[in-house]
Structure formats: C-alpha cells, structure tokens
Design a protein around this motif. Structure first.
Motif, PDB file in Angstrom:
ATOM      1  N   GLU A 184       0.805  -1.126   0.099  1.00 61.08           N
ATOM      2  CA  GLU A 184       0.036  -0.031  -0.037  1.00 61.08           C
ATOM      3  C   GLU A 184       0.927   1.145  -0.575  1.00 61.08           C
ATOM      4  OE1 GLU A 184      -3.575  -0.069   2.293  1.00 61.08           O
ATOM      5  OE2 GLU A 184      -2.489  -1.294   3.176  1.00 61.08           O
ATOM      6  N   LEU A 198      -0.487   5.167  -1.267  1.00 63.31           N
ATOM      7  CA  LEU A 198      -0.586   5.687  -1.067  1.00 63.31           C
ATOM      8  C   LEU A 198       0.370   7.196  -1.243  1.00 63.31           C
ATOM      9  CD1 LEU A 198      -1.700   4.171   2.838  1.00 63.31           C
ATOM     10  CD2 LEU A 198      -3.347   6.012   1.413  1.00 63.31           C
ATOM     11  N   ALA A 228      -6.675   4.579  -1.920  1.00 64.58           N
ATOM     12  CA  ALA A 228      -5.467   5.433  -2.050  1.00 64.58           C
ATOM     13  C   ALA A 228      -5.961   7.093  -1.759  1.00 64.58           C
ATOM     14  CB  ALA A 228      -3.742   4.878  -2.408  1.00 64.58           C
TER      15      ALA A 228
END
Length: 150
Positions: free
Chosen positions: A12, A16, A116
């Motif tokens: 992730e 992000l 995100a």
C-alpha cells in the motif's frame, strides 16, 4: 494535515505516497490501531484505519483527547468504528466508497490506487472544512445527533 495510518501493508505504501504527493505529513505504520498503539496518534489531526482495526469508544475517546478530529477508513464499511462515539466526541468519519471483491492483497493496482486516492481526497476535503459526499459516513449517521437535521 498530520496523519498516522495504521495497518499499512507493504504493497500500500507506494499507492498512498503517489496519491498524497507530499501534501499531508503521513506516518505509515504496519501495526493495527489498538489501545496499545493509539499513542501514535498523539498530536495528529487524523488517523487512517482499515476494516481490521477495531475503533472502539475507548479508543475514540483517547483519539479525541489526543487532538484527532478525523478518522478515514480504507474500507467501504464503517462497522469496525463506533460511529455514535465519534459523534459524541466530534470526530468526523469517512470511508472509501469503492467496492472490491476478494482479498485486498490480490487487487489490481488500479483498485488499490483508487482506495489510496479516495483516502487522500478525504484528508484534502477535511483540510478545507468540507466532506466528500458518499464518503462522509458520519454525515449519514451522525447528522441527527450532531445538528438535529436529517
């Protein structure tokens, strides 16, 4: 905005970071939000959680006392958040109205980027004292208790 994001998976981080574009000061940690890790939220404006983080009334009270004003979940559901407690403590909640199927770790890059992006959009809007339509979970459930309107 100063933010701590809990339960961050290694895959992730890139999504992000790309979505954030250095707009917000985000601390990414892999630990879940719990009574033992809530201290990392001290001095932050917002926390970002996932559906596996149990955001109880006790944790929400701690967050409020620590100065947190916003909880953004990287999930569609807010069932893991005690939303009435967030209303009591004046903390706004937003979700990611992106429906995904299957294991998150197996999602396409496009879907993960959408999650995100929406998470950062929620932070951006809060920074502007606005909310994001369907992403404003508390606006749907807390409006009566907060403002007396439907």
């Amino acid at each position: 905005m100063k933010v701590v994001a809990y339960s961050i998976k290694p895959f992730e981080k890139e999504f992000l970071s790309r979505a954030n574009q250095k707009k917000h000061d985000i601390t990414l940690i892999s630990n879940p939000l719990s009574i033992d890790t809530v201290v990392f939220a001290t001095g932050k404006d917002a926390v970002v959680v996932f559906s596996t983080d149990e955001v109880t009334a006790q944790i929400i009270e701690y967050l409020a006392n620590a100065g947190v004003k916003f909880i953004a979940t990287r999930s569609v559901s807010t069932n893991h958040i005690d939303v009435p407690a967030t209303g009591k403590f004046g903390i706004k909640v937003a979700n990611v109205p992106v429906h995904l199927s299957g294991d998150v770790a197996e999602q396409t890059a496009e879907a993960l980027q959408a999650i995100a992006d929406q998470t950062i959009i929620n932070l951006d809007m809060w920074q502007q004292n606005k909310c994001v339509g369907d992403a404003c979970a508390c606006a749907k459930r807390c409006r009566t208790s907060v403002s007396g309107k439907h």
